[in-house]
Motif scaffolding. Structure first.
Motif, PDB file in Angstrom:
ATOM      1  N   ASP A 134      29.927  29.592  12.320  1.00 47.59           N
ATOM      2  CA  ASP A 134      31.373  29.477  12.531  1.00 47.59           C
ATOM      3  C   ASP A 134      32.160  30.613  11.889  1.00 47.59           C
ATOM      4  O   ASP A 134      33.392  30.583  11.850  1.00 47.59           O
ATOM      5  CB  ASP A 134      31.880  28.137  11.994  1.00 47.59           C
ATOM      6  CG  ASP A 134      31.610  27.947  10.501  1.00 47.59           C
ATOM      7  OD1 ASP A 134      31.116  28.899   9.857  1.00 47.59           O
ATOM      8  OD2 ASP A 134      31.882  26.857   9.985  1.00 47.59           O
ATOM      9  N   GLY A 135      31.437  31.634  11.368  1.00 48.19           N
ATOM     10  CA  GLY A 135      32.098  32.796  10.793  1.00 48.19           C
ATOM     11  C   GLY A 135      32.372  32.706   9.313  1.00 48.19           C
ATOM     12  O   GLY A 135      32.859  33.671   8.715  1.00 48.19           O
ATOM     13  N   ARG A 136      32.080  31.559   8.698  1.00 50.85           N
ATOM     14  CA  ARG A 136      32.257  31.437   7.255  1.00 50.85           C
ATOM     15  C   ARG A 136      31.151  32.182   6.527  1.00 50.85           C
ATOM     16  O   ARG A 136      30.023  32.310   7.008  1.00 50.85           O
ATOM     17  CB  ARG A 136      32.241  29.971   6.825  1.00 50.85           C
ATOM     18  CG  ARG A 136      33.437  29.158   7.269  1.00 50.85           C
ATOM     19  CD  ARG A 136      33.296  27.717   6.789  1.00 50.85           C
ATOM     20  NE  ARG A 136      32.093  27.099   7.319  1.00 50.85           N
ATOM     21  CZ  ARG A 136      31.215  26.400   6.590  1.00 50.85           C
ATOM     22  NH1 ARG A 136      31.409  26.240   5.293  1.00 50.85           N
ATOM     23  NH2 ARG A 136      30.153  25.862   7.154  1.00 50.85           N
ATOM     24  N   CYS A 137      31.445  32.668   5.315  1.00 52.90           N
ATOM     25  CA  CYS A 137      30.454  33.289   4.443  1.00 52.90           C
ATOM     26  C   CYS A 137      30.115  32.288   3.349  1.00 52.90           C
ATOM     27  O   CYS A 137      30.971  31.947   2.521  1.00 52.90           O
ATOM     28  CB  CYS A 137      30.999  34.583   3.844  1.00 52.90           C
ATOM     29  SG  CYS A 137      31.376  35.845   5.090  1.00 52.90           S
ATOM     30  N   ILE A 138      28.892  31.797   3.352  1.00 54.21           N
ATOM     31  CA  ILE A 138      28.486  30.720   2.464  1.00 54.21           C
ATOM     32  C   ILE A 138      27.716  31.290   1.280  1.00 54.21           C
ATOM     33  O   ILE A 138      26.669  31.921   1.449  1.00 54.21           O
ATOM     34  CB  ILE A 138      27.619  29.703   3.223  1.00 54.21           C
ATOM     35  CG1 ILE A 138      28.430  29.082   4.373  1.00 54.21           C
ATOM     36  CG2 ILE A 138      27.102  28.617   2.282  1.00 54.21           C
ATOM     37  CD1 ILE A 138      27.623  28.188   5.280  1.00 54.21           C
ATOM     38  N   ALA A 139      28.241  31.097   0.063  1.00 57.78           N
ATOM     39  CA  ALA A 139      27.566  31.576  -1.146  1.00 57.78           C
ATOM     40  C   ALA A 139      26.243  30.829  -1.309  1.00 57.78           C
ATOM     41  O   ALA A 139      26.167  29.614  -1.127  1.00 57.78           O
ATOM     42  CB  ALA A 139      28.454  31.372  -2.362  1.00 57.78           C
ATOM     43  N   ALA A 140      25.181  31.577  -1.668  1.00 60.65           N
ATOM     44  CA  ALA A 140      23.849  30.983  -1.690  1.00 60.65           C
ATOM     45  C   ALA A 140      23.047  31.358  -2.930  1.00 60.65           C
ATOM     46  O   ALA A 140      21.825  31.263  -2.921  1.00 60.65           O
ATOM     47  CB  ALA A 140      23.082  31.401  -0.425  1.00 60.65           C
ATOM     48  N   SER A 141      23.732  31.788  -4.004  1.00 62.43           N
ATOM     49  CA  SER A 141      23.007  32.159  -5.222  1.00 62.43           C
ATOM     50  C   SER A 141      23.944  32.048  -6.414  1.00 62.43           C
ATOM     51  O   SER A 141      25.166  32.025  -6.257  1.00 62.43           O
ATOM     52  CB  SER A 141      22.481  33.593  -5.125  1.00 62.43           C
ATOM     53  OG  SER A 141      23.529  34.535  -5.328  1.00 62.43           O
ATOM     54  N   PRO A 142      23.394  32.037  -7.634  1.00 63.72           N
ATOM     55  CA  PRO A 142      24.237  32.165  -8.825  1.00 63.72           C
ATOM     56  C   PRO A 142      24.905  33.539  -8.846  1.00 63.72           C
ATOM     57  O   PRO A 142      24.438  34.484  -8.196  1.00 63.72           O
ATOM     58  CB  PRO A 142      23.241  32.015  -9.980  1.00 63.72           C
ATOM     59  CG  PRO A 142      22.038  31.369  -9.389  1.00 63.72           C
ATOM     60  CD  PRO A 142      21.975  31.836  -7.967  1.00 63.72           C
ATOM     61  N   PHE A 143      25.990  33.680  -9.600  1.00 60.23           N
ATOM     62  CA  PHE A 143      26.700  34.947  -9.695  1.00 60.23           C
ATOM     63  C   PHE A 143      26.058  35.838 -10.759  1.00 60.23           C
ATOM     64  O   PHE A 143      25.729  35.385 -11.854  1.00 60.23           O
ATOM     65  CB  PHE A 143      28.180  34.714 -10.023  1.00 60.23           C
ATOM     66  CG  PHE A 143      28.974  34.247  -8.842  1.00 60.23           C
ATOM     67  CD1 PHE A 143      29.600  35.153  -8.003  1.00 60.23           C
ATOM     68  CD2 PHE A 143      29.074  32.891  -8.543  1.00 60.23           C
ATOM     69  CE1 PHE A 143      30.328  34.729  -6.898  1.00 60.23           C
ATOM     70  CE2 PHE A 143      29.796  32.454  -7.446  1.00 60.23           C
ATOM     71  CZ  PHE A 143      30.422  33.372  -6.620  1.00 60.23           C
ATOM     72  N   VAL A 144      25.862  37.108 -10.401  1.00 58.09           N
ATOM     73  CA  VAL A 144      25.345  38.129 -11.317  1.00 58.09           C
ATOM     74  C   VAL A 144      26.151  39.406 -11.095  1.00 58.09           C
ATOM     75  O   VAL A 144      26.963  39.486 -10.181  1.00 58.09           O
ATOM     76  CB  VAL A 144      23.836  38.394 -11.103  1.00 58.09           C
ATOM     77  CG1 VAL A 144      23.005  37.140 -11.371  1.00 58.09           C
ATOM     78  CG2 VAL A 144      23.570  38.935  -9.700  1.00 58.09           C
ATOM     79  N   SER A 145      25.915  40.414 -11.906  1.00 57.57           N
ATOM     80  CA  SER A 145      26.660  41.666 -11.770  1.00 57.57           C
ATOM     81  C   SER A 145      26.229  42.452 -10.533  1.00 57.57           C
ATOM     82  O   SER A 145      27.060  42.857  -9.716  1.00 57.57           O
ATOM     83  CB  SER A 145      26.477  42.531 -13.024  1.00 57.57           C
ATOM     84  OG  SER A 145      27.133  43.776 -12.856  1.00 57.57           O
ATOM     85  N   ILE A 146      24.916  42.680 -10.379  1.00 58.08           N
ATOM     86  CA  ILE A 146      24.399  43.460  -9.255  1.00 58.08           C
ATOM     87  C   ILE A 146      23.352  42.632  -8.515  1.00 58.08           C
ATOM     88  O   ILE A 146      22.268  42.357  -9.052  1.00 58.08           O
ATOM     89  CB  ILE A 146      23.764  44.783  -9.711  1.00 58.08           C
ATOM     90  CG1 ILE A 146      24.776  45.649 -10.475  1.00 58.08           C
ATOM     91  CG2 ILE A 146      23.233  45.563  -8.508  1.00 58.08           C
ATOM     92  CD1 ILE A 146      24.180  46.933 -11.042  1.00 58.08           C
ATOM     93  N   THR A 147      23.672  42.215  -7.295  1.00 60.28           N
ATOM     94  CA  THR A 147      22.682  41.570  -6.444  1.00 60.28           C
ATOM     95  C   THR A 147      21.943  42.633  -5.640  1.00 60.28           C
ATOM     96  O   THR A 147      22.490  43.700  -5.342  1.00 60.28           O
ATOM     97  CB  THR A 147      23.320  40.591  -5.457  1.00 60.28           C
ATOM     98  OG1 THR A 147      24.170  41.324  -4.558  1.00 60.28           O
ATOM     99  CG2 THR A 147      24.158  39.541  -6.177  1.00 60.28           C
ATOM    100  N   ASN A 148      20.695  42.336  -5.283  1.00 57.77           N
ATOM    101  CA  ASN A 148      19.979  43.137  -4.300  1.00 57.77           C
ATOM    102  C   ASN A 148      19.164  42.208  -3.411  1.00 57.77           C
ATOM    103  O   ASN A 148      18.817  41.102  -3.796  1.00 57.77           O
ATOM    104  CB  ASN A 148      19.099  44.197  -4.963  1.00 57.77           C
ATOM    105  CG  ASN A 148      19.759  45.559  -4.958  1.00 57.77           C
ATOM    106  OD1 ASN A 148      19.918  46.179  -3.903  1.00 57.77           O
ATOM    107  ND2 ASN A 148      20.193  46.027  -6.129  1.00 57.77           N
ATOM    108  N   GLY A 149      18.877  42.699  -2.186  1.00 55.51           N
ATOM    109  CA  GLY A 149      18.328  41.831  -1.178  1.00 55.51           C
ATOM    110  C   GLY A 149      19.495  41.181  -0.449  1.00 55.51           C
ATOM    111  O   GLY A 149      20.633  41.658  -0.515  1.00 55.51           O
TER     112      GLY A 149
END
Length: 292
Positions: A134-149
């Motif tokens: 539906d176009g939403r962006c769903i957060a899927a991880s804990p918050f960190v400074s630099i994500t990769n992947g």
């Protein structure tokens, strides 16, 4: 049977990222985040093309409907190479103007997954997101400074994402509906060995990870055991992609933004695009499927 990495495009760029082999035009696409550029490399002809972006961008990934979806600092946008245009789609974090997009992938179901990060590389404000139907962006991880992947296993059942400054590679169970469960530590890399950057999987389900300030890429078994290390003549490898007709040519993006002017002069290939050959091929990429 792994060959030594060699520079195939001398760019000396601040921060190359997001290599992806696009089968429909048999070319490698990647970006220079700090240089605000999209690059395309055709290994068969040697053709090299570049487009200007309206700001920092972490990736361009091909869409089934044509063109690409780009990860700009201002949000997701549609990129059309025909005219170089970027058309805004959605901003996942309008409340975090200090964040930018970093890495991304498309899972076997055609869903776009992407990460954000603090552009100053200090605050824990970055997360992994999934673009929903539906176009939403769903957060899927804990918050960190630099994500990769993220990166996704060939069977589509495991998703990997990385806390770069923490040196931790996480694995999660990926369900058919796109939900994640059973987040666990897959591997940990001490900072003195390099910072884990972009991940990619191969046809055997092994995970390849670039090492920023580690002068190498590593290949891990699905169980987390380190199988192979490929050394580079430069110290910051951001991500790899498998390409070519047999998907056995590995392309690696690198960076030089952390080097002093004297260090750049002593390391002229830092920030170039590299290539080497491997015995085990990669996995054919999936196009972003709208509404997936």
């Amino acid at each position: 049977m792994t060959s030594a990495p060699a520079s195939v495009w001398s760019l000396a760029a601040p921060l190359l990222e997001g290599p992806v082999w696009v089968a429909r035009d048999a070319a490698l696409w990647f970006v220079d985040i700090k240089g605000h550029r999209v690059h395309r490399y055709d290994p068969a002809t040697g053709d090299r093309r570049s487009w200007a972006a309206p700001g920092q961008l972490g990736f361009v990934l091909p869409a089934a409907s044509g063109g690409f979806v780009a990860g700009l600092q201002t949000g997701l946008a549609r990129f059309d190479p025909a005219d170089g245009s970027f058309t805004p789609l959605v901003d996942p974090e309008p409340e975090r103007p200090g964040n930018r997009m970093n890495d991304a992938t498309v899972d076997p179901a055609g869903r776009l997954w992407f990460g954000t990060m603090d552009d100053s590389e200090a605050a824990d404000t970055g997360a992994i997101y999934r673009l929903a139907a539906d176009g939403r962006c769903i957060a899927a991880s804990p918050f960190v400074s630099i994500t990769n992947g993220p990166a996704v296993s060939p069977d589509g059942r495991t998703l990997y994402h990385i806390d770069t400054l923490g040196g931790v590679i996480h694995a999660c169970d990926l369900a058919a509906d796109g939900s994640l469960a059973n987040r666990r530590e897959f591997a940990r890399i001490p900072n003195e060995q390099g910072y884990p950057d972009g991940p990619t999987t191969d046809a055997e389900g092994c995970l390849w990870v670039g090492l920023y300030k580690g002068s190498a890429v590593r290949r891990y078994a699905p169980g987390g055991q380190l199988l192979e290390t490929v050394r580079f003549p430069v110290d910051a490898i951001t991500k790899i992609a498998f390409g070519g007709p047999d998907l056995k040519t590995v392309y690696a993006t690198t960076a030089n933004k952390h080097l002093s002017p004297a260090e750049k002069a002593a390391n002229p290939h830092a920030g170039d695009l590299f290539a080497f050959r491997v015995a085990v091929p990669g996995v054919a990429g999936t196009l972003i499927r709208e509404g997936a």
